[in-house]
Design a protein around this motif. Sequence first.
Motif, short mmCIF file in Angstrom:
data_model
loop_
_atom_site.label_atom_id
_atom_site.label_comp_id
_atom_site.label_asym_id
_atom_site.label_seq_id
_atom_site.Cartn_x
_atom_site.Cartn_y
_atom_site.Cartn_z
N LYS A 17 0.59 -1.21 0.16
CA LYS A 17 -0.09 0.09 0.05
C LYS A 17 0.78 1.37 -0.25
O LYS A 17 0.66 2.19 -0.68
N ILE A 20 2.67 2.09 -3.20
CA ILE A 20 1.55 2.67 -4.39
C ILE A 20 1.53 3.97 -4.08
O ILE A 20 1.44 4.91 -5.07
N VAL A 121 -9.76 0.22 -3.62
CA VAL A 121 -8.76 -0.55 -4.28
C VAL A 121 -8.19 -1.76 -3.31
O VAL A 121 -7.82 -1.55 -2.12
N VAL A 123 -5.38 -4.45 -2.56
CA VAL A 123 -4.02 -4.52 -2.64
C VAL A 123 -3.58 -5.91 -2.40
O VAL A 123 -3.63 -6.08 -0.90
N CYS A 125 -1.35 -9.88 -2.34
CA CYS A 125 -0.43 -10.64 -3.08
C CYS A 125 -0.28 -12.02 -2.06
O CYS A 125 -1.19 -11.94 -1.14
N GLU A 161 -8.81 -4.18 -8.29
CA GLU A 161 -8.08 -4.98 -7.42
C GLU A 161 -6.54 -5.01 -8.25
O GLU A 161 -6.48 -5.31 -9.34
N LEU A 162 -5.73 -5.13 -7.33
CA LEU A 162 -4.32 -4.93 -7.78
C LEU A 162 -3.35 -6.04 -7.08
O LEU A 162 -3.22 -6.04 -5.75
N ASN A 163 -2.84 -6.88 -7.81
CA ASN A 163 -1.70 -7.98 -7.14
C ASN A 163 -0.62 -7.40 -7.30
O ASN A 163 0.10 -7.20 -8.26
N THR A 164 0.18 -7.01 -6.07
CA THR A 164 1.59 -6.47 -6.12
C THR A 164 2.48 -7.43 -6.11
O THR A 164 3.77 -7.05 -6.19
N LEU A 167 2.61 -6.90 -10.29
CA LEU A 167 2.59 -5.69 -10.64
C LEU A 167 3.61 -4.85 -9.90
O LEU A 167 3.32 -4.90 -8.70
N GLU A 171 3.27 0.62 -12.00
CA GLU A 171 2.06 0.09 -12.71
C GLU A 171 0.70 0.11 -11.90
O GLU A 171 -0.45 0.44 -12.45
N CYS A 172 0.54 -0.16 -10.57
CA CYS A 172 -0.50 -0.14 -9.77
C CYS A 172 -1.11 1.24 -9.86
O CYS A 172 -2.21 1.51 -9.93
#
Length: 200
Positions: A17, A20, A121, A123, A125, A161-164, A167, A171-172
């Motif tokens: 988090k 980003i 959002v 976040v 993994c 939804e963002l997979n760190t 990404l 990119e996020c």
Amino acid sequence: MKQGIIVFLNGTSSSGKTSISRELLNQNEFSFHHLSIDDFFHELFHDYIDFINTKCSKSADGEDVEVSVQIIIDSLVNLFYSTVKFMSEKGINVVVDTVNDNDERFNTCLGLLIDHPVLFVGVTCSKEELIRREELREDRESGLAISQYDIVYCLNEYDIELNTETLRPNECANLILNFIRSNGEYSAFKKLKNRSVGVL
């Protein structure tokens, strides 16, 4: 006055988090203020928490009395979300960096921010990656992220939804900015409120 956008990052400790958030603050198209629960407690209220720990360590008659610090923490968390609301009302765009690990607090957050433009959002993994990241950090206790995992990710409504793990932070941030540019509806918070979904 147009309300400021609230980019609400939902993820465990070490999920990415803050990385980003830095990327969002470093871009020039939209101005953001980063409001972190860690900074809120440790910087703004450091002296207050120190006061509680030293002046209130014993009862008035000198005895050790067990009183839950949640009395204090819950009030400060409510103040944190009220500050987010205040900033949005002032037209300030805010990136919210916190951990949703308590039903009552999250429902308070929903109640305060439901009528504001909240971009919710996720976040995420893998647990294995969280463990790896924690081992590299020196400012988090081992096992913290895993202890939060099931509670934080019980929510299933997100605008993005963002997979760190797959990404990078920039990119996020770009995916978040693309959503803002698209003028799409920020609907996840409203869906959560309508379904009365909170954190267990």
